[in-house]
Write an enzyme that holds these catalytic residues in place. Structure first.
Site, PDB file in Angstrom:
ATOM      1  NE  ARG A 190      -2.820  -0.014   3.376  1.00  0.00           N
ATOM      2  CZ  ARG A 190      -3.600   1.058   3.290  1.00  0.00           C
ATOM      3  NH1 ARG A 190      -4.429   1.198   2.295  1.00  0.00           N
ATOM      4  NH2 ARG A 190      -3.548   1.967   4.225  1.00  0.00           N
ATOM      5  CB  SER A 201       6.071  -6.344   7.580  1.00  0.00           C
ATOM      6  OG  SER A 201       5.553  -5.056   7.672  1.00  0.00           O
ATOM      7  CG  ASP A 241       4.060  -5.629  10.214  1.00  0.00           C
ATOM      8  OD1 ASP A 241       5.006  -5.948  10.956  1.00  0.00           O
ATOM      9  OD2 ASP A 241       3.370  -6.484   9.618  1.00  0.00           O
TER      10      ASP A 241
HETATM   11  C1  BGC Z   1       7.848 -10.967   9.757  1.00  0.00           C
HETATM   12  C2  BGC Z   1       7.710  -9.796  10.692  1.00  0.00           C
HETATM   13  C3  BGC Z   1       6.351  -9.143  10.539  1.00  0.00           C
HETATM   14  C4  BGC Z   1       5.254 -10.183  10.681  1.00  0.00           C
HETATM   15  C5  BGC Z   1       3.877  -9.602  10.501  1.00  0.00           C
HETATM   16  C6  BGC Z   1       6.661 -11.916   9.923  1.00  0.00           C
HETATM   17  O1  BGC Z   1       6.733 -12.914   8.962  1.00  0.00           O
HETATM   18  O2  BGC Z   1       9.025 -11.670  10.017  1.00  0.00           O
HETATM   19  O3  BGC Z   1       8.721  -8.848  10.445  1.00  0.00           O
HETATM   20  O4  BGC Z   1       6.220  -8.160  11.509  1.00  0.00           O
HETATM   21  O5  BGC Z   1       5.450 -11.207   9.731  1.00  0.00           O
HETATM   22  O6  BGC Z   1       3.728  -8.992   9.269  1.00  0.00           O
END
Ligand code: BGC
Length: 491
Positions: A112, A175, A229
């Site tokens: 996004r 993320s 995130d």
């Molecule tokens: C990632 C994290 C992320 C989470 C939620 C996980 O697979 O390693 O960095 O915060 O997913 O999106």
């Protein structure tokens, strides 16, 4: 004299009444419709390893705390499953942030772009946002293809909203597990959630994005921050609720960050200022990767893991998050069908294909009251399953409930561990993620279990932070921009 006719029951009538009573109590206890009873015990028995006892959940919480401590400690961090990365995000907005800020949110099936405006009159106003699909082809290509695609979408966005002539500060929510070396430097440690783009692991993702943007002449941005995130979610809620100390995501993946005292954070090498605290991105999805969750993992979990590109990694995440729950249910159903416990007169060929049972179906199936199986029936029809019975529907629903409940309790163990660790009278947990938002019972199941697991005297609140990760990134960019400007004015 009036005669009375006494009814003398036959032996078989007595037996059948006893059986009815017995069934009535079983049905009542399990709150399942009466037509479901055939071979129910056997089915329960086959699924029993998906049920976590309180003892199991407490054990998960105890081990998780130990793993966090190993992660926080410099000497042991190398061997830690839960890496506890410092985020370099420390300052909250103070209301003096002004202007337009962009956020880019990458981490799931879509990405996004967001534009928000901050100013005195409008404390926070999102005025444009677009979601761009991220096809499998791009998620599994090269870093160059991925970042070129992102830059292209960004160019379309700034043009559409007529901000292409401005140099906009940007917060980049990326993320995936990253080792941060500063607010604008984050090296990807490993991909998760099915991404496999080559040439990104070990590289600074802000740099890769900047390079892709430099190739074009239609976007002008300044990357002010890269964040996870969970951090975005925490920041956007802490903006309104200062008691907010935990950011939690239960979506395609799962993870949590929390506010830790710098003195407990041996890995912290940033400046010390008055705040004495920093946000730790736990990356708890990797919990269990060195074997500590084997006491509750099932063959369904192991079989699923073996088909993923990051086999052996993110084992806690694979028991909890949206990318995996549907697939666990599918595997359980296929196993039960092969055992002759479900779909006995049906054809279920499509169910044999991986990923045909999406996690959103768990939410849809569990939504209606217990005795209303209409959605389940519709879903099984859509999956091409033929000739199934009411009883099959109830069994599918039962399996969904087991898998969702296990996931909710696993997250609860994690959240309770953090609440106990923070040890403040009241802790607000900012939560986002599609699974949490869409599942009809996840929130309640989690809250109930957290209550049982936290220390007496502590209280908590789960606060939904819709789209926190995107807005949080823009806020962090705004704070960084304000601090830059204050620094320039001082000099
Ligand atoms: C990632 C994290 C992320 C989470 C939620 C996980 O697979 O390693 O960095 O915060 O997913 O999106």
């Amino acid at each position: 004299m009036e005669s009375t006719n006494y009814y003398i029951p036959s032996v078989s009538a007595v037996l059948s009444s006893i059986t009815c009573l017995f069934l009535f109590f079983i049905v009542k206890k399990r709150r399942i419709p009466p037509f479901v009873l055939s071979r129910w015990n056997e089915l329960e028995e086959k699924c029993s390893n998906l049920i976590l006892s309180n003892k199991d959940i407490k054990r998960v919480s105890t081990i998780l705390l130990k793993e966090i401590e190993i992660g926080l400690c410099k000497e042991t961090n190398k061997i830690a499953d839960i890496k506890c990365y410092p985020t370099y995000v420390r300052n909250l907005p103070n209301g003096k942030e002004k202007g337009k800020f962009l956020a880019l949110d990458l981490g799931g099936t879509n990405f996004r772009v967001l534009l928000i405006q901050l100013g005195e009159a409008t404390p926070e106003k999102e005025f444009a946002s677009r979601e761009f699909p991220l096809p499998d082809l791009i998620r599994n290509s090269s870093g160059e293809v991925l970042f070129d695609h992102i830059a292209e979408c960004l160019a379309l966005f700034v043009k559409e909203f007529k901000v292409d002539k401005e140099i906009l500060p940007l917060g980049f929510t990326f993320s995936f597990p990253c080792r941060q070396e500063g607010l604008t430097k984050a090296k990807l440690v490993q991909w998760t959630k099915g991404f496999t783009c080559s040439g990104v692991v070990g590289h600074d993702v802000a740099d890769l994005l900047q390079k892709a943007i430099h190739k074009r002449d239609d976007v002008n941005i300044k990357i002010m921050a890269v964040l996870n995130d969970t951090t975005g979610t925490l920041m956007s809620s802490a903006y309104k609720q200062p008691d907010c100390k935990i950011g939690l995501i239960i979506g395609t993946g799962t993870n949590a960050c929390y506010v830790e005292k710098v003195e407990n954070m041996e890995l912290w090498d940033g400046e010390s200022d008055n705040s004495n605290q920093c946000i730790v991105n736990t990356e708890w999805g990797a919990f269990g990767d060195s074997g500590s969750l084997e006491f509750i993992r099932t063959n369904f979990d192991r079989a699923l893991d073996s088909t993923t590109p990051n086999c052996g990694k993110q084992l806690y995440e694979k028991m909890i998050s949206g990318k995996y729950l549907g697939e666990i249910v599918r595997r359980v159903l296929v196993y039960l069908a092969k055992e002759g416990l479900i779909f006995n007169n049906s054809s279920y060929v499509r169910l044999l294909e991986a990923d045909t049972f999406k996690t959103k179906l768990l939410s849809e199936i569990e939504e209606k009251p217990e005795n209303d199986l209409s959605d389940c029936k519709r879903i099984l029809e859509e999956l091409g399953i033929t000739n199934f019975s009411q009883e099959d529907c109830a069994k599918v629903r039962y399996v969904c409930q087991l898998v969702s409940k296990r996931a909710a309790f696993m997250v609860a163990a994690g959240v309770a561990t953090l609440i106990n660790k923070i040890n403040e009278k009241h802790t607000v947990v900012a939560v986002d993620g599609t699974l949490y938002r869409k599942h009809p019972h996840f929130r309640h199941l989690m809250a109930q279990k957290i209550k049982q697991l936290i220390r007496p005297g502590l209280t908590f609140e789960l606060m939904l932070s819709e789209d926190g990760s995107g807005r949080g990134a823009a806020l962090v960019a705004a704070v960084a921009d304000r601090m830059d400007r204050e620094e320039t004015n001082r000099n």
